[in-house]
Scaffold this motif. Sequence first.
Motif, PDB file in Angstrom:
ATOM      1  N   UNK A 129     -22.749 -56.883   5.221  1.00  0.00           N
ATOM      2  CA  UNK A 129     -21.287 -57.006   5.214  1.00  0.00           C
ATOM      3  C   UNK A 129     -20.965 -58.488   5.090  1.00  0.00           C
ATOM      4  N   UNK A 130     -20.216 -58.811   4.034  1.00  0.00           N
ATOM      5  CA  UNK A 130     -19.898 -60.189   3.687  1.00  0.00           C
ATOM      6  C   UNK A 130     -18.403 -60.449   3.783  1.00  0.00           C
ATOM      7  N   UNK A 131     -18.030 -61.712   4.023  1.00  0.00           N
ATOM      8  CA  UNK A 131     -16.660 -62.098   3.700  1.00  0.00           C
ATOM      9  C   UNK A 131     -16.627 -62.285   2.182  1.00  0.00           C
ATOM     10  N   UNK A 132     -15.440 -62.401   1.613  1.00  0.00           N
ATOM     11  CA  UNK A 132     -15.299 -62.432   0.156  1.00  0.00           C
ATOM     12  C   UNK A 132     -16.077 -63.576  -0.505  1.00  0.00           C
ATOM     13  N   UNK A 133     -15.983 -64.757   0.056  1.00  0.00           N
ATOM     14  CA  UNK A 133     -16.642 -65.922  -0.531  1.00  0.00           C
ATOM     15  C   UNK A 133     -18.164 -65.765  -0.525  1.00  0.00           C
ATOM     16  N   UNK A 134     -18.711 -65.299   0.579  1.00  0.00           N
ATOM     17  CA  UNK A 134     -20.166 -65.155   0.681  1.00  0.00           C
ATOM     18  C   UNK A 134     -20.685 -64.057  -0.240  1.00  0.00           C
ATOM     19  N   UNK A 135     -19.927 -62.987  -0.372  1.00  0.00           N
ATOM     20  CA  UNK A 135     -20.375 -61.915  -1.272  1.00  0.00           C
ATOM     21  C   UNK A 135     -20.451 -62.418  -2.707  1.00  0.00           C
ATOM     22  N   UNK A 136     -19.453 -63.159  -3.120  1.00  0.00           N
ATOM     23  CA  UNK A 136     -19.459 -63.702  -4.483  1.00  0.00           C
ATOM     24  C   UNK A 136     -20.615 -64.690  -4.665  1.00  0.00           C
ATOM     25  N   UNK A 137     -20.876 -65.500  -3.655  1.00  0.00           N
ATOM     26  CA  UNK A 137     -21.924 -66.510  -3.750  1.00  0.00           C
ATOM     27  C   UNK A 137     -23.323 -65.872  -3.840  1.00  0.00           C
ATOM     28  N   UNK A 138     -23.616 -64.929  -2.939  1.00  0.00           N
ATOM     29  CA  UNK A 138     -24.957 -64.349  -2.893  1.00  0.00           C
ATOM     30  C   UNK A 138     -25.175 -63.263  -3.945  1.00  0.00           C
TER      31      UNK A 138
END
Length: 116
Positions: free
Chosen positions: A89-98
């Motif tokens: 489960x990611x916040x939006x920024x981390x999901x896009x980054x990883x």
Amino acid sequence: MTVEQMTKVIYDAIDDKLGQDISIINIGAVSTLCDYFVIATAGSQRQVKAITDNVEDEMTKLGLEPRGKEGHGAQNWILLDYGDVMVHVFDEESRAYYNLEKLWKDAPVVDIDTLA
């Protein structure tokens, strides 16, 4: 309980807390790491924690505890390892980054309606 039933319970727990863009990836088709990744986005760090807490609560009701947990301190990406199923489960920024979906692009995406 089958791994598909576990995955469905996890998906529903994420959905109950308004997790966004929930993806199920059949990692087992390309790796021995696990059978499925369940990946979701939360709108805030607080929601990341709320979603993962709900997943843990629902799985505990079934007598299943995570083998490992990572990221509870930072709360921008929390990983719950249930052996056959790993929950990200990611916040939006981390999901896009990883971008785990791109990293595991050879693994098929699974439609929740085809599980259990």
